[in-house]
Motif scaffolding. Sequence first.
Motif, PDB file in Angstrom:
ATOM      1  N   TYR A 203       0.855  -1.190   0.000  1.00 17.24           N
ATOM      2  CA  TYR A 203       0.000   0.000   0.000  1.00 17.24           C
ATOM      3  C   TYR A 203       0.895   1.245   0.000  1.00 17.24           C
ATOM      4  CZ  TYR A 203      -3.436  -3.149   2.334  1.00 17.24           C
ATOM      5  OH  TYR A 203      -4.272  -4.168   2.702  1.00 17.24           O
ATOM      6  N   GLU A 256     -14.517   9.258   5.070  1.00 22.38           N
ATOM      7  CA  GLU A 256     -13.918   9.494   3.752  1.00 22.38           C
ATOM      8  C   GLU A 256     -13.179  10.845   3.738  1.00 22.38           C
ATOM      9  OE1 GLU A 256     -13.982   7.311   1.261  1.00 22.38           O
ATOM     10  OE2 GLU A 256     -13.203   8.594  -0.349  1.00 22.38           O
ATOM     11  N   GLU A 289      -9.146  -0.456   2.545  1.00 18.62           N
ATOM     12  CA  GLU A 289     -10.027  -0.416   1.374  1.00 18.62           C
ATOM     13  C   GLU A 289      -9.931   0.944   0.667  1.00 18.62           C
ATOM     14  OE1 GLU A 289     -11.162  -3.081   0.053  1.00 18.62           O
ATOM     15  OE2 GLU A 289     -12.195  -1.980  -1.531  1.00 18.62           O
ATOM     16  N   PHE A 290      -9.804   1.986   1.459  1.00 12.13           N
ATOM     17  CA  PHE A 290      -9.611   3.335   0.868  1.00 12.13           C
ATOM     18  C   PHE A 290      -8.363   3.317  -0.026  1.00 12.13           C
ATOM     19  CE2 PHE A 290      -7.486   7.458   1.043  1.00 12.13           C
ATOM     20  CZ  PHE A 290      -8.512   8.358   0.741  1.00 12.13           C
ATOM     21  N   ARG A 292      -6.913   0.669  -1.371  1.00 19.18           N
ATOM     22  CA  ARG A 292      -7.096  -0.239  -2.523  1.00 19.18           C
ATOM     23  C   ARG A 292      -7.815   0.484  -3.656  1.00 19.18           C
ATOM     24  NH1 ARG A 292      -9.222  -4.188   1.701  1.00 19.18           N
ATOM     25  NH2 ARG A 292      -7.295  -5.114   2.494  1.00 19.18           N
ATOM     26  N   GLU A 293      -8.841   1.248  -3.290  1.00 21.60           N
ATOM     27  CA  GLU A 293      -9.590   2.000  -4.316  1.00 21.60           C
ATOM     28  C   GLU A 293      -8.684   3.008  -5.014  1.00 21.60           C
ATOM     29  OE1 GLU A 293     -12.475   1.965  -6.047  1.00 21.60           O
ATOM     30  OE2 GLU A 293     -12.452   0.021  -5.048  1.00 21.60           O
ATOM     31  N   LYS A 294      -7.802   3.633  -4.249  1.00 22.15           N
ATOM     32  CA  LYS A 294      -6.875   4.613  -4.847  1.00 22.15           C
ATOM     33  C   LYS A 294      -5.978   3.929  -5.885  1.00 22.15           C
ATOM     34  CE  LYS A 294      -7.766   8.477  -2.572  1.00 22.15           C
ATOM     35  NZ  LYS A 294      -8.425   9.600  -3.291  1.00 22.15           N
ATOM     36  N   ARG A 296      -6.756   1.204  -7.611  1.00 26.50           N
ATOM     37  CA  ARG A 296      -7.607   0.863  -8.786  1.00 26.50           C
ATOM     38  C   ARG A 296      -7.824   2.092  -9.659  1.00 26.50           C
ATOM     39  NH1 ARG A 296     -10.691  -2.156  -4.526  1.00 26.50           N
ATOM     40  NH2 ARG A 296      -9.993  -4.316  -4.749  1.00 26.50           N
ATOM     41  N   GLU A 297      -7.959   3.261  -9.030  1.00 28.66           N
ATOM     42  CA  GLU A 297      -8.191   4.496  -9.806  1.00 28.66           C
ATOM     43  C   GLU A 297      -6.983   4.875 -10.653  1.00 28.66           C
ATOM     44  OE1 GLU A 297      -9.122   7.567  -6.970  1.00 28.66           O
ATOM     45  OE2 GLU A 297     -10.961   6.539  -6.337  1.00 28.66           O
ATOM     46  N   GLU A 306      -5.604  -5.206 -10.131  1.00 30.78           N
ATOM     47  CA  GLU A 306      -5.921  -6.188  -9.080  1.00 30.78           C
ATOM     48  C   GLU A 306      -4.662  -6.871  -8.563  1.00 30.78           C
ATOM     49  OE1 GLU A 306      -8.621  -6.344  -7.209  1.00 30.78           O
ATOM     50  OE2 GLU A 306      -9.247  -4.724  -8.531  1.00 30.78           O
ATOM     51  N   VAL A 309      -3.118  -4.652  -5.976  1.00 31.67           N
ATOM     52  CA  VAL A 309      -3.913  -4.351  -4.777  1.00 31.67           C
ATOM     53  C   VAL A 309      -3.613  -5.372  -3.680  1.00 31.67           C
ATOM     54  CG1 VAL A 309      -6.279  -4.418  -3.889  1.00 31.67           C
ATOM     55  CG2 VAL A 309      -5.786  -3.155  -5.981  1.00 31.67           C
ATOM     56  N   THR A 311      -4.228  -7.627  -0.585  1.00 31.23           N
ATOM     57  CA  THR A 311      -5.377  -8.152   0.170  1.00 31.23           C
ATOM     58  C   THR A 311      -4.910  -9.126   1.250  1.00 31.23           C
ATOM     59  OG1 THR A 311      -5.580  -9.831  -1.529  1.00 31.23           O
ATOM     60  CG2 THR A 311      -7.080  -7.951  -1.705  1.00 31.23           C
TER      61      THR A 311
END
Length: 536
Positions: A203, A256, A289-290, A292-294, A296-297, A306, A309, A311
């Motif tokens: 991360y 958020e 999760e915040f 992980r989304e960053k 993916r963006e 993926e 990311v 996990t």
Amino acid sequence: MDAVVVGAGFSGLYMSHRLRELGLSVRVYEKAPDVGGTWYWNRYPGARCDSESHIYCYSFSEEIRREWQWTERYPEQPEILDYLRFVADRLDLRRLIEFETEVESAEFDDGNWTVTTDDGETVDSQFFISAVGCLSEPYVPEFENRDAFDGEWYHTARWPREGVDLDGKRVGVIGTGSTGIQLVPEVAERAAHLTVFQRTPNYAVPARNRPLSDDEWAEITDNYDEIWEDARFSWLGMPFEMKHATTAGLSDEEIEAALEERWQEGGFRFLHTFEDTLFNPETNEIVSEFLREKIRERVEDPETAEKLVPTDHPYGSKRPPMDYNGYYETFNREDVTLADVDENPITEFAPEGIRTTASLYELDTVIFATGFDAMTGALMAMDIRGRDGSVLSEEWADGPRTYLGLGVDGFPNLFTITGPQSPAVLSNMPVSIEQHVDWIADCIEYMRAEGYEYIEPRPEAAERWVSQTNALADQMLFSEAESWYRGANVPGKPRVFTPFPGGVETYRRECERVVENGYEGFELSESLDPPAQSAD
Ligand code: FAD
Ligand code: NAP
């Protein structure tokens, strides 16, 4: 000698200065040809520290503070090395140091330490002080047929002084820890093609580096004392406030907004969003999760995203890396390949490159960003023998055992700066280094004043301290990661959590309490046999 100090990085330089100020005769051995430690050795492209510059330095000297101005929020390796050279010259420390000299062994014999170096020199000393660093023994995995590779290979922590020509080369980087994440975007800029061999995704949070303006610097220096006092009595040795205690009771929008605010601030400030991030799995999952989304963006190809990311471990259970130059965006380049070596492990090196269970990657240069035998590696590389012939590496076969990370029972007058079971790598290290050096120097001053010759932790104090450290780590999420904090990166190393995870402030107060109680837990004596009165 009154004291032998091993290492001339942040720790060894300040230690030798303090001891000389106390009037002790001091010899420093350093295997590198110059001062700097970490910052001498780690010259890979993109090397920089993740601590903010105004707290990644010494605080003990007004003069040094006044005469040095950092240029960026996070200094680059050459600037930190220049700083440490400047300190060594300013304090006239070089005369104490024997460069290019490695300490091979230290034996406590006849009431003194006998220290032997690789050039055969032997010196006797009352105190033996390790300043060998927590991250100074590089780890190179033993891949099958490594020597069969026809190209060149380098470890990031042994980067050649003259640099490495990567232009137009097919380069492979093994490792995606803090080092790999700094290195990868830089190598991508130079290489014809880059393959990143990733076993575990990480991360990375944007560092948000920028030049420091004169105005910003003036504000820092105007508030220097308060900033440093806050750092000394903080969680990580950094003067940052937590945004919230936890996520409970906050709306989704508030959570958020808090994470986004800290994300925009960047660096270690992000870890200061929720106080319970490393304790509470629910909070941690929200933070993870915040992040992980960053990721993916930022990564265009969903399949590659993926793979990048994480996990398998909670955020912060491994040392959080920082992103300086668009690490994730690098994987959007046509000339960069992500090789998932968790799915398809490396089987061997071949003359042409690296073979995995899926492919042969043809390479000209391989860079090992595979980390360190951390916390104990450099210490155990020396043959240290204490009272009654006890051997440190044997005593620690099941994991290190210290009292406060400062001393080891059975090894009188040995001090370990940022040793195992001290905050060390779980802190902004110069803060912890100054605290340890001051503690050791004050202790030696006290011994001299009171006529004590020897100090040694009591076994039961060490036992208690190790249990407390382990119990604290067990309350946290560290056990959920295969990290170097737990020795998991080096095959055969005992799986023991090595740093003290209770925070810099708690630790400092405990060290102060020990002193106030007459060096509680230590045996102080005028002679070895029989032990004189105890101060405990
Ligand atoms: P070191 O700097 O490791 O120095 C130890 C010295 O001992 C070395 O020069 C070594 O050659 C010498 N030595 C070891 N064994 C022997 C021997 N047997 N004989 C003779 N000499 C010996 N920390 C932070 O707080 N913030 C950061 O942002 C940060 N960034 C880092 C980035 C990188 C790439 C790395 C690798 C580490 C980073 N660290 C960071 C941790 C860093 O190691 C410390 O901050 C700090 O530099 C440690 O100083 P030290 O003097 O204790 O150890
Ligand atoms: P690291 O965090 O230990 O990362 C090593 C990497 O190599 C990991 O991705 C690891 O994968 C991989 N690896 C190791 N053996 C492997 C093998 N056999 N096959 C495939 N991959 C393998 O080392 P690092 O990145 O050098 O960082 C070490 C520490 O130094 C950091 O945590 C930090 O404290 C410090 N550091 C700080 C900075 C900074 O502050 N700017 C920069 C660099 C380093 P796994 O994760 O699967 O084990």
